[in-house]
Motif scaffolding. Sequence first.
Motif, short mmCIF file in Angstrom:
data_model
loop_
_atom_site.label_atom_id
_atom_site.label_comp_id
_atom_site.label_asym_id
_atom_site.label_seq_id
_atom_site.Cartn_x
_atom_site.Cartn_y
_atom_site.Cartn_z
N VAL A 653 0.84 -1.20 0.00
CA VAL A 653 0.00 0.00 0.00
C VAL A 653 0.88 1.25 0.00
O VAL A 653 0.62 2.22 -0.72
CB VAL A 653 -0.95 -0.01 1.20
CG1 VAL A 653 -1.89 1.20 1.16
CG2 VAL A 653 -1.76 -1.30 1.24
N ALA A 654 1.96 1.20 0.79
CA ALA A 654 2.88 2.34 0.82
C ALA A 654 3.49 2.59 -0.55
O ALA A 654 3.70 3.74 -0.95
CB ALA A 654 3.98 2.07 1.85
N ASN A 655 3.78 1.52 -1.28
CA ASN A 655 4.31 1.67 -2.64
C ASN A 655 3.34 2.44 -3.53
O ASN A 655 3.75 3.27 -4.35
CB ASN A 655 4.59 0.30 -3.26
CG ASN A 655 5.71 -0.45 -2.58
OD1 ASN A 655 6.50 0.15 -1.85
ND2 ASN A 655 5.78 -1.75 -2.80
N ALA A 656 2.06 2.16 -3.36
CA ALA A 656 1.07 2.85 -4.18
C ALA A 656 0.99 4.34 -3.83
O ALA A 656 0.86 5.20 -4.71
CB ALA A 656 -0.30 2.20 -4.00
N VAL A 657 1.10 4.63 -2.53
CA VAL A 657 1.10 6.04 -2.11
C VAL A 657 2.27 6.77 -2.75
O VAL A 657 2.13 7.88 -3.28
CB VAL A 657 1.15 6.15 -0.58
CG1 VAL A 657 1.28 7.62 -0.16
CG2 VAL A 657 -0.11 5.55 0.05
N PHE A 658 3.44 6.14 -2.71
CA PHE A 658 4.61 6.78 -3.32
C PHE A 658 4.42 6.94 -4.83
O PHE A 658 4.78 7.98 -5.40
CB PHE A 658 5.88 5.98 -3.03
CG PHE A 658 7.06 6.47 -3.82
CD1 PHE A 658 7.59 7.74 -3.58
CD2 PHE A 658 7.61 5.71 -4.83
CE1 PHE A 658 8.65 8.22 -4.34
CE2 PHE A 658 8.67 6.18 -5.58
CZ PHE A 658 9.20 7.44 -5.34
N THR A 659 3.88 5.93 -5.47
CA THR A 659 3.67 6.02 -6.92
C THR A 659 2.78 7.21 -7.27
O THR A 659 3.03 7.92 -8.24
CB THR A 659 3.04 4.72 -7.44
OG1 THR A 659 3.93 3.62 -7.18
CG2 THR A 659 2.76 4.80 -8.93
N LEU A 660 1.76 7.44 -6.46
CA LEU A 660 0.85 8.56 -6.71
C LEU A 660 1.49 9.91 -6.45
O LEU A 660 1.10 10.92 -7.05
CB LEU A 660 -0.39 8.42 -5.83
CG LEU A 660 -1.43 7.38 -6.26
CD1 LEU A 660 -2.43 7.13 -5.15
CD2 LEU A 660 -2.14 7.84 -7.53
N THR A 661 2.49 9.97 -5.57
CA THR A 661 3.01 11.26 -5.11
C THR A 661 4.46 11.51 -5.47
O THR A 661 4.97 12.60 -5.23
CB THR A 661 2.88 11.35 -3.58
OG1 THR A 661 3.64 10.29 -2.97
CG2 THR A 661 1.44 11.24 -3.14
N GLY A 662 5.14 10.52 -6.07
CA GLY A 662 6.58 10.63 -6.27
C GLY A 662 7.03 11.41 -7.48
O GLY A 662 8.23 11.49 -7.74
N GLY A 663 6.10 11.97 -8.24
CA GLY A 663 6.50 12.85 -9.32
C GLY A 663 6.27 12.34 -10.72
O GLY A 663 6.42 13.08 -11.69
N GLU A 664 5.89 11.07 -10.85
CA GLU A 664 5.68 10.53 -12.20
C GLU A 664 4.23 10.69 -12.68
O GLU A 664 3.98 10.83 -13.86
CB GLU A 664 6.07 9.05 -12.22
CG GLU A 664 7.55 8.79 -11.95
CD GLU A 664 8.46 9.43 -12.99
OE1 GLU A 664 8.10 9.41 -14.18
OE2 GLU A 664 9.52 9.96 -12.62
N LEU A 665 3.28 10.64 -11.75
CA LEU A 665 1.86 10.73 -12.14
C LEU A 665 1.34 12.16 -11.91
O LEU A 665 0.36 12.39 -11.20
CB LEU A 665 1.03 9.72 -11.33
CG LEU A 665 1.40 8.26 -11.54
CD1 LEU A 665 0.47 7.35 -10.73
CD2 LEU A 665 1.32 7.88 -13.02
N THR A 666 1.99 13.11 -12.53
CA THR A 666 1.67 14.51 -12.29
C THR A 666 0.29 14.92 -12.81
O THR A 666 -0.24 15.95 -12.40
CB THR A 666 2.73 15.41 -12.95
OG1 THR A 666 2.78 15.10 -14.35
CG2 THR A 666 4.10 15.18 -12.33
#
Length: 685
Positions: A653-666
Motif C-alpha cells: 500500500v505504501a508503494n502505491a502512495v509513493f507512486t501517486l506522489t513521487g513525481g511521475e503521475l503529475t
Amino acid sequence: MATHPEVAALLERSHRLGSDPRNTNYAGGNASAKGAETDPVTGSDVELMWVKGSGGDLGTLRESGLAVLRMDRMRALPDVYPGVEREDEMVTALDYCLHGPGGAAPSIDTAMHGLVDSAHVDHLHPDSGIALACAADGEALTRECFGDRVVWVPWRRPGFQLGLDIAAVKRENPRAIGVVLGGHGITAWGDTAEECEANSLEIIRTAERFIAEYPERTGGGKAEPFGPVVEEYRPLAEDERHARAAALFPVIRSLAATDSPQVGHYTDTEDVLDFVSRAEHPRLAALGTSCPDHFLRTKVRPLVLDLPPTAPLEEVTARLRELHTAYREDYAAYYERHATSDSPPMRGADPAIVLVPGVGMFSFGRNKQTARVAGEFYLNAINVMRGAETVSSYAPIDESEKFRIEYWELEEAKLRRMPKPKPLATRVAFVTGGASGIGRATAERLAAEGACVAVADRDSDAAAKVAEELGGPDTAVPVTVDVTDEEGVAAALREAVRAFGGVDLVVNNAGLSVSKPLLETSTADWDLQHGVMARGSFLVAREAARIMTEQGMGGDIVYIASKNGVVAGPNNVAYGATKADQAHQVRLLAAELGEHGIRVNGVNPDGVVRGSGIFAGGWGAQRAAVYGVPEEKLGEFYAQRTLLKREVLPEHVANAVFTLTGGELTHTTGTHIPVDAGVTAAFLR
C-alpha cells in the motif's frame, strides 16, 4: 587495521572541540595532526598529515572523514605556487599530495594546516573570535585582548595564500599560539594534541571574557549592543507566538521557495527574540553576516519584517510579499554588481533567513537539517554582532568579497558533487494512523524517498517511537491527534507546519473496523467508524487544503480507502459505507481543489492482515469467523481469492502512495489505485 595514535588523538580532540557550540559552528573549521607511518610500498617511514576533509562536522568526525597527505609533497607546493591570482589551481595540486586509497577530499583550508610548521593545528569559528575578527578595530582589540600571544591576520579569502600568511606569522612570532583571521575565525597550533587544544580554548575563552567584561572594565563599549527594546516588537506570549508562526510559515515558505523548493525551520529562542525586539536589529541585519561559513548558508542578509507581531495577519502577509519582491530585486542587483563573465549563474534570489519581530526566525534549506543549520548559523551571526557591537562596531567583510566566496567556482564544484535529490525531497508529509500498519509503512517509505514526515497518531508513545526510528526531528516528528476532534486536527497540522514549514502531502489512513451483521450493528458502531474515517478524513483534508492553498505550491491528498468501498462484503455495513464515503470524498475534493494544483487520489487495498493494527484489534477475529477460517490463516484466505494469489502487505500500500506522489503521475487526480492482488468484484468501472 589499527587506528594510528595521532589519528585517535586528533579525533578525540575534534569531538571535544566540535561538541561545544562556543568553539565552532556546525561543520565549521577543521583540525589536523602530523605523524610518521610506514609506507607500504617502500617499507620506510613517511611523514603524513591527517586533516578533516571537505564537508563533515568536527563533533562527529570519523577517520573516513580525514584527508591523508604526504608532508614532503605538501612542503614542496610553495615552489610551484603560481601566485594569489591563480591560487585556486593549488586545490588540484593537493590531490597529488594524497597518500593511499580512500579518505576524504582535501578542503580549501588544507594548506593552512600543511604549511604551518606545527604538529597540530586547529582552525575554528567561535562566536567570540569572529566578534573580534568582525569588529571595526579588530586588529587593535586583538592586541589589547591577547598581547603577543595571538596575532591579527587581515581578511583574505580561504586558500593557499592564507596558509602561507599564517605560516609566516608563526615563523615571525615565536611566542604566538595562534591568530585571529579578520572576518573569518581563529587558528591555533601546538606541538601536541593536548597543547593545540589548550591553545584553541585559551583563545576562545579569553575572547569571551574580554568581550563580557569590556564595558565595565574600560568604561567604553556598549552595555546594550543592540540598543533599547522597541515596545511594539516585544515577543508575544508563547501560545500566541506559536499560533502566529504556524499562520505565517506556509506563506513565508512559499516566498522562500519561489526559485526552488525548500523545507523550513522555526526558531524562537530567547537570543533570537531579543535581537528582533531591539532598535538596532534592522541596521545590523542589513549589514549581513560575515564569516564565510555563515553567509554561505544564510545568504548575505536576511529578509526582515518591519511590522509588529500584533498587526493583522492580512496586513503582515501583504507586507511580506512586498518585502520579498524587494529582496529579490536587491539580490539580483547584488549579483549584477559583482558578477564577471566567468561567474556561475545566479542560483536563486530568495531569502534563506526571515526575521519576524515578536515571533522569531524562519530558516530554509533543501532539507530539514540544512534549514535548521541555516538558523543555527544566523544565531551564530547574532552572537558575533553582539560581541562586535559590545567592544566596537560590527564591520563585516565587503560585499564584493562575500560575492567572491558565494559564487566561487570551488563552491560551485562542491554543489555539483552533491547527490541528486530524492523524489520527495523538500516535501512535507502528514500521515494519520502513522504509528502502525499501513500508516507506519507509508511513513517509512515517504521518509526513505526524502520527505519530512509528521507521524500523526492517537498513540503518542508509538508515534514518537516511529518518528525516532525514521531519523528523529530532521526527518520525522510525532504528532498526537484524534482525527475526530476538529480543533485537535487543526492543532496537529499547525504542529507539523511549525516543524517543517508547511504541508505538501497528506495520507488519510487512520481507521478501525467492527464486523457485525446489520441487525447487530449499533448506532455507536456506525458513529465510531464514520467518525474516524469519514469525518476524520474530511477534517484532515480540509485543514490540509487550507495550508496548501496558502502555500500556493500545490499538493497531494491520498485516501487509504478499501476495496470494501466497492465490494458489498458480508457483515460489514458500517465499515463498507464509510469506505464508500471516503472514495467519493476523493472525487469531490479532486474536482474542487484541482484549480490550486492539489491532487486527490485514493488507494483501495484488500485486507491487510500482517502488521495491521485494525486486524490485531479484533477485526481479524471477526472477519475470520465470518469466513470460517482460523484467524492465523486469514491472510492466506484473502490471497487465495485473488487473481494473483498474493497476500497484500502494508508496504504494498505504501508503494502505491509513493507512486501517486513521487513525481511521475503529475496528471493523475480523482482516481483510486487497487492494491488487492486482483479482486474481480472490486474492478473499478
